[in-house]
Design an enzyme around this catalytic site. Structure first.
Site, PDB file in Angstrom:
ATOM      1  CD1 TRP A 141      -8.521   9.656  -2.787  1.00  0.00           C
ATOM      2  CD2 TRP A 141     -10.394   9.122  -1.689  1.00  0.00           C
ATOM      3  NE1 TRP A 141      -8.799   8.333  -3.036  1.00  0.00           N
ATOM      4  CE2 TRP A 141      -9.948   7.983  -2.375  1.00  0.00           C
ATOM      5  CE3 TRP A 141     -11.565   9.025  -0.932  1.00  0.00           C
ATOM      6  CZ2 TRP A 141     -10.613   6.756  -2.329  1.00  0.00           C
ATOM      7  CZ3 TRP A 141     -12.227   7.816  -0.879  1.00  0.00           C
ATOM      8  CH2 TRP A 141     -11.752   6.697  -1.571  1.00  0.00           C
ATOM      9  CG  ASP A 222     -11.813   9.497   4.329  1.00  0.00           C
ATOM     10  OD1 ASP A 222     -11.422   8.440   4.876  1.00  0.00           O
ATOM     11  OD2 ASP A 222     -11.833   9.648   3.088  1.00  0.00           O
ATOM     12  CE  LYS A 258      -4.827   4.207   2.543  1.00  0.00           C
ATOM     13  NZ  LYS A 258      -5.859   4.095   1.500  1.00  0.00           N
TER      14      LYS A 258
END
Ligand code: PLA
Length: 417
Positions: A141, A222, A258
């Site tokens: 990311w 993460d 999300k």
């Protein structure tokens, strides 16, 4: 005409920065007036009508909140809403986690996953002896680079994605982690790797844990997609829980953007787990106290709304079960779009292999399309994706998947002939 200036911030001191590629892409998509346009950019869930989806369970929790006469807008504590952070810890670590039972975890509510990564990065930059290097997967990311650079931790990468197999470069990854200096920080995506959609197998996670143990590395997980990879919350947390079981000291950045569809509400949590030992409770108390000071100076206290919603759901059995159902709706639709896209490309005999589309999991697929092909798709077909060829699978639906497959087919045939 001579220019007059009244700023201390000349272009040398403050050069103009490029626009953020992902948010820039989102803005360009919004401006595009072509009715065929397709947004495969940012990782945000869309329903089959290409519309943002408010989870039905979130709507319910929202109603409960709004109708609660006791609701007010006071500050939350520095560490956030405690019923939220404790439920968040149980969700990711497992309700029966040895680390929770032994009181060697601490949790702070953060400004979504980004804020959690930042808080962890800041803490490690300030307190990890020897300022070790942080290793990211290549690719990762994009914001990981910026966040860790901002706190002046040295950064490096480990191989992750194999361009030839469009799968994991396992040998490369293992070697790099073995070769990293002892006590390095290894950043790992807990599940549904962004941008590749490629995760380690259980056997690979176990081997990685063993290599990291031997080298005393510090895992930084993460976790932005729990429930999105497989539709099963426990399955998606398996790797992290395995590391905790192995007695690692580690930290976790957890996002609810999300899996709850709470993107703009910025609900997230940072967890620190210290290793088992007679002094572990004292250790975690010290660490929590410093994290609280960092949090106070950065954001003072976190935003309440999203955390309240998530907390209501996480702490109520019936709502929780409904949430799991909503998660399966999202992950199920994404999986069906993988099958559909691969099927159409194979039907069209698009040059190359497309099995990686169904092999990869989670929100994204790393298509293997080149930057040139990506730009061409945007210019000629109004299909928006990041330059590295990542597509957000949730942008596909039963109405546009054929259009997208045909456009990809055309671009690949044109550029490969
Ligand atoms: N970590 C990873 C691996 C992510 O992919 C994202 C979001 C985050 C953390 C942070 O999410 P949050 O702060 O909203 O909780 N990645 C997105 C959006 C969905 C982004 O880049 O901000 C993406 O499209 O990659």
């Amino acid at each position: 005409m001579s220019q007059s200036t009244s700023t201390s911030f000349s272009a040398d001191a403050v050069p103009k920065a490029p626009e953020d590629p992902l948010f820039g892409l989102m803005a360009a998509y919004r401006k595009d007036t072509d009715e065929r346009k397709v947004d495969l950019g940012i990782g945000a869930y869309r329903d089959d009508n290409a519309k943002p989806w408010v989870l039905p369970v979130v709507k319910k929790a929202d109603d409960i909140l709004r109708n609660d006469p006791a609701l007010n807008h006071e500050y939350l504590p520095i560490a956030g809403l405690s019923e939220f952070t404790s439920a968040a810890a149980r969700l990711i670590l497992g309700a029966d986690s040895p680390a929770i039972a032994e009181n060697r975890t601490c949790s702070l509510q953060t400004v979504s996953g980004t804020g959690a990564v930042h808080l962890g990065a800041l803490f490690l930059a300030r307190f990890y002896p020897g300022k070790p290097t942080v290793y990211f997967s290549n690719p990762t990311w994009a914001n990981h680079n910026q966040i860790f650079s901002n706190v002046h931790l040295p950064i490096a990468t480990y191989p992750y994605f194999s361009k030839s197999t469009k799968g994991l470069d396992w040998e490369g990854m293992k070697q790099a982690v073995t070769d990293a200096p002892e006590h390095s920080i290894i950043l790992l995506h807990a599940c549904a790797h962004n941008p590749t959609g490629v995760d380690l197998t259980k056997a690979q996670w176990k081997e990685l844990a063993s290599v990291m143990k031997q080298n005393s590395h510090f895992p930084f997980f993460d976790c932005a997609y729990q429930g999105f990879a497989s539709g099963d919350l426990a399955k998606d947390a398996w790797a992290l829980r395995y590391f905790v079981e192995q007695g690692f000291e580690l930290c976790v950045a957890q996002s609810f953007a999300k899996n709850f569809g709470l993107y703009g509400e910025r609900a997230g949590c940072f967890h620190f787990v210290t290793g088992p030992g007679t002094d572990s409770q004292n250790t975690i108390t010290r660490i929590a106290s410093q994290l609280a000071i960092l949090q106070r100076s950065e954001i003072s206290n976190p935003p309440a709304y999203g955390a309240r919603i998530a907390s209501l759901v996480l702490n109520d059995q019936a709502l929780f079960a409904e949430w799991e159902e909503n998660l399966r709706t999202m992950s199920g639709r994404i999986i069906s779009m993988r099958t559909a896209l691969r099927g159409k490309l194979e039907e069209l005999k698009t040059p190359g292999t497309w099995n990686h589309i169904t092999d990869q999991i989670g929100m994204f697929s790393f298509t293997g399309l080149s930057e040139k092909q990506v730009l061409q798709l945007r210019e000629t077909a109004h299909i928006y994706m990041t330059k590295n060829g990542r597509i957000s699978m949730a942008g596909l639906n039963t109405r546009n998947v054929e259009y997208v497959a045909k456009a990809i087919d055309k671009v690949v045939k044109e550029t490969s002939s």
